[in-house]
Design a protein around this motif. Structure first.
Motif, short mmCIF file in Angstrom:
data_model
loop_
_atom_site.label_atom_id
_atom_site.label_comp_id
_atom_site.label_asym_id
_atom_site.label_seq_id
_atom_site.Cartn_x
_atom_site.Cartn_y
_atom_site.Cartn_z
N TYR A 58 0.82 -1.21 0.00
CA TYR A 58 0.00 0.00 0.00
C TYR A 58 0.85 1.26 0.00
N ILE A 91 3.37 3.79 -1.27
CA ILE A 91 3.74 4.11 -2.66
C ILE A 91 5.21 3.82 -2.92
N SER A 94 7.02 9.91 -7.08
CA SER A 94 6.34 9.56 -5.84
C SER A 94 6.70 10.57 -4.76
N GLN A 143 2.44 8.51 2.49
CA GLN A 143 2.94 7.53 1.52
C GLN A 143 1.92 6.41 1.27
N ASP A 144 0.84 6.42 2.04
CA ASP A 144 -0.13 5.34 1.92
C ASP A 144 -1.04 5.61 0.73
N MET A 145 -1.05 4.67 -0.23
CA MET A 145 -1.85 4.89 -1.44
C MET A 145 -3.34 4.87 -1.14
N MET A 197 -4.72 8.26 -0.96
CA MET A 197 -4.56 9.12 -2.15
C MET A 197 -5.81 9.04 -3.01
N GLN A 235 -0.96 0.86 -9.06
CA GLN A 235 -0.46 2.05 -8.39
C GLN A 235 -1.00 3.32 -9.06
N VAL A 256 -3.39 5.87 -7.08
CA VAL A 256 -2.86 7.19 -6.72
C VAL A 256 -3.59 8.29 -7.46
#
Lengths: 690, 100
Positions: free
Chosen positions: A315, A317, A362, A395-397, A400, A465, A469
């Motif tokens: 999860y 990114i 990213s 950083q957790d998709m 997003m 991804q 995202v």
């Protein structure tokens, strides 16, 4: 030929930069220290380009001697630079991508040091980054296995320093020591690999009597195969450490604790490819033992597939990209293992482009969310009563989604990088990956199967991804309010995107300029151009498209909603849990190695060291023996013998004095009588003796 | 002419008397006089030999001895006077405080 003599400057520039930044970096402000670092890296790039131009005229290259380094008996290692097509390729990648990342980092770290509440670390970051460039240049330009090893250890050190850059924090930004632990893990796991590499170096010296490439590589045929086998397998251990292959890959995902430019530069584009470079450099050794080659190929292929499966279930990114990096490194290692050294190096170059682009992209995404989050925090908490931020993992998709619109530029360059990674024609990744697959198709069907499966998974997790995202609707407030990064961040992204688009040109099928270029170093038979295999290319592209379609079915048709479980999890169940938990490899290692090791260490500490050595040997045996001995020395020896001698001397002196004082009557007449008698006796003797 | 052996005998008698005086008497002055007697016994022997060998050296020695004896007496008497001032006595047996 003069340009070749400038080659030491590829190291000196970054060294000057880092010394300047270390000395005055904090005083001259962010702009100054960033400029110094970028100039140092750009200086390296200029020198590298000059080497390239010089090589175009003299493709045989040169060895530039700088100084004697080690000379002990038969071991003679000068500090020399090797300028040939292979090393210059690496120099260009390192300094080129490195310079772009330096520029990017100048913008990125400006925000990062503020969000981490430590603006003084800005200059420190660039000191490490320049140190890394210097070490990497030593690695690629060294003329012997020992100089290569110096660079190898140097980049390992920089990796450690930069993973633990925010050593006082956890990867999620809170205070903690997890970053330091990640750095330590990288260092320790790499130690295992370095141990293998060192063994290989020792063995090379034992077998060849030298460590210089020129005296080792051409003589591979003259040494017994089992020796070469040992050398190459020990080297493979080093490669698995540095280039994050099975079974030593576990440090790389944790290395994402470092700032994102670091992940891009060190843990994707350059340092981790050192293993591939090492194998390519040692190509004649590997070519001499097919069994070792097969081992290398399978290690690479298995890693490529294994890491790709984990990437599907992540999860974070950056974690996705980290496992993707491991997987792509697997492609390269498999390629060089199959003897496709050119294909491996080609993929190394293109991968440096698109993976650097993806990581930097990213970073831009993370930064966009962090900035939005920061603004939101400041608005809701204007007086800063609360220190720091509420918990939010940028950083957790899963938080997003829908970022396509607010950060349009990042989205486009990220998509180019992602398509490049997935191997969609005509982007760079397509050509390089296809070359590896075409080689595998000829060389080893099993490797081919693993690699094509990995390629399929690659396209799938890339699609997943992208969709998670950028598509759908925002799943958190910061994602809704995300702001595009400034130009200093986006311009390197655009430059890298351009490289991803045109990167395939450097080894276009049918033309093969890169193959011919490397053939000057590797030799014609090791750098045979691979025929473009239309069937393989079509297969790979179709697989990639199918994977994209599957990703769209899962994540695109009905976008992930807030707090929803990953739809793939419902379909795959346990398998996805495995992917999500990285197949419990870390836990397995903890069970297999770490915990027994800790228990062993505990046994050594408690039982052997404390109870046996300390309590028994020291406190009991040694102390009692010593006490007994001291008592022996004190009583019989000191009191008896030494004091006896001293007192006896004194006593005899007083006794003698007392005896003699009898004659000292004090009466002058006595003395006169004695004198008189003495004279009489002497005279008598003189008179009567003659 | 008196034979030389007479002088020898006289000198030996004088020396013996002087030595006896030094050893027996307790009065410091007497002891000094005894020492002088011994010196003069030696002087007598010197001149006797000088005449016997008709050499002048013996007589010269005698002058030296007389001169040295005079100096010695001067120093010695000064010491005795100093001792007398503190001890009120010149009995040398009382001057035995340095005995062991």
């Amino acid at each position: 030929m003069d340009a070749f003599n400038l080659v030491p400057w590829i190291i000196l520039f970054p060294v000057i930069g880092l010394v300047l930044n270390a000395a005055i970096g904090r005083r001259i402000g962010e702009r100054g220290s960033a400029l110094i670092a970028i100039a140092a890296s750009a200086g390296s790039l200029v020198i590298s380009v000059m080497q390239y131009l010089a090589l175009s005229a003299h493709p045989e290259g040169a060895v530039v001697y700088l100084a004697d380094w080690i000379g002990i008996g038969a071991l003679n290692v000068p500090w020399a630079f090797r300028v040939d097509t292979l090393s210059v390729t690496m120099m260009l990648v390192v300094s080129g991508v490195g310079t772009l990342i330096h520029i990017y980092a100048a913008g990125y770290m400006h925000f990062d040091v503020r969000y981490k509440e430590d603006p003084g670390s800005y200059a420190r970051f660039f000191v490490y980054l320049n140190l890394f460039i210097a070490a990497m240049m030593i690695l690629v330009s060294g003329d012997s296995y020992l100089t290569l090893f110096v660079g190898w250890e140097g980049v390992g050190l920089c990796s450690y320093l930069l993973i633990g850059f925010w050593y006082q924090r956890n990867p999620d930004g809170n205070k903690g020591i997890m970053n330091s632990l990640a750095a330590k893990k990288a260092m320790l796991v790499n130690r295992i690999g370095d141990f293998g590499f060192l063994l290989a170096v020792f063995m090379i010296f034992w077998a060849f009597g030298s460590l210089n490439f020129d005296e080792v590589l051409p003589h591979a045929e003259t040494v017994a195969p089992w020796v070469i086998m040992f050398i190459t397998l020990a080297m493979l251990l080093g490669v698995t450490g540095k280039s994050a292959q099975l079974p030593l890959y576990v440090w790389l995902p944790d290395a994402m604790a470092g700032p994102t430019p670091v992940s891009a530069l060190i843990h994707a584009a350059t340092m981790v490819t050192a293993g591939v470079y090492l194998v390519a450099r040692s190509a004649p050794l590997f070519a001499a033992v097919p069994a070792a080659q097969t081992t290398v190929a399978f290690v690479g292929a298995l890693t490529a597939f294994f890491a790709a499966t984990i990437a599907v279930g992540q999860y974070d990114i950056k974690k996705v990209l980290a496992y993707s990096t491991i997987s792509q490194l697997g492609f390269m290692v498999a390629a060089v293992g199959m003897g496709a050294f050119v294909a491996g190096m080609f993929h190394l170059v293109t991968h440096a482009f698109f993976k650097a682009l993806l990581f930097l992209g990213s970073g831009s995404v993370i930064l966009a969310l962090e900035r939005a989050h920061h603004v939101q925090e400041t608005l809701s908490n204007p007086k800063h009563k609360k220190k720091g931020h509420t918990h939010f993992d940028p950083q957790d998709m899963r938080v997003m989604g829908g970022l396509r619109k607010p950060i349009r530029l990042t989205f486009w360059v990220y998509t180019i990088g992602a398509l490049g990674l997935a191997g969609i024609p005509p982007l760079a990744g397509f050509f390089s990956k296809d070359e590896i697959l075409a080689d595998a198709w000829i060389e080893n069907p099993l490797v081919f199967l693993l690699l094509i499966a990995a390629a399929f998974l690659t396209a799938f997790y890339v699609g997943r991804q992208l969709l998670l995202v950028f598509f759908g609707s925002p799943r958190s407030q910061p994602a809704d309010k995300a702001v595009e990064s400034p130009a200093i961040i986006t311009i390197p992204l655009i430059a890298l995107a351009a490289l991803v688009v045109i990167g395939g040109l450097i080894n276009l099928p049918g033309w093969h300029p890169f193959t011919n270029w490397l053939a000057h170093t590797l030799g014609e038979e090791l750098a045979e151009p691979t025929e473009f295999n239309f069937f393989v290319a079509l297969l790979a592209t179709v697989f990639a498209l199918i994977a994209f379609y599957l990703a769209w079915i899962f994540y695109g048709r009905t976008p992930l909603a807030e707090k929803q479980v990953d739809p793939l999890k419902q379909r795959l169940g346990r398998v996805f849990t495995g992917m999500e938990n990285k197949w419990w490899v870390d836990e397995f290692y903890a069970w297999l190695i770490v915990r027994p090791y800790k228990r062993f260490a505990g046994f050594l500490a408690d039982t052997i060291d404390w109870k046996f050595l300390h309590d028994w040997v020291h406190d009991s045996a040694v102390v009692n023996t010593f006490r007994w001995f001291a008592r022996f020395l004190a009583n019989p020896v000191d009191l008896g013998v030494i004091d006896g001698i001293a007192n006896g001397l004194a006593k005899s002196a007083t006794g003698l004095a007392r005896g003699l004082s009898f004659f000292q009557t004090g009466f002058v007449r006595n003395y006169a009588l004695v004198t008189f008698l003495g004279v009489v006796i002497m005279l008598g003797y003189l008179v009567f003796s003659s | 002419m008196v034979p030389v052996s007479y002088y020898f005998a006289l000198s030996a008698i004088l020396f013996a008397l002087g030595a006896l005086g030094v050893l027996i008497r307790r009065n410091a002055i007497i002891i000094f006089m005894s020492v002088e007697l011994m010196l003069n016994a030696a002087n007598l022997l010197f001149v006797a030999f000088a005449r016997m060998y008709e050499a002048l050296q013996g007589q010269i020695y005698v002058f030296f001895v007389i001169a040295v004896a005079a100096a010695e007496v001067a120093v010695g008497l000064a010491i005795i006077v100093a001792i007398f001032r503190t001890k009120k006595s010149i009995d040398i047996d009382e001057m035995s405080s340095l005995k062991g």
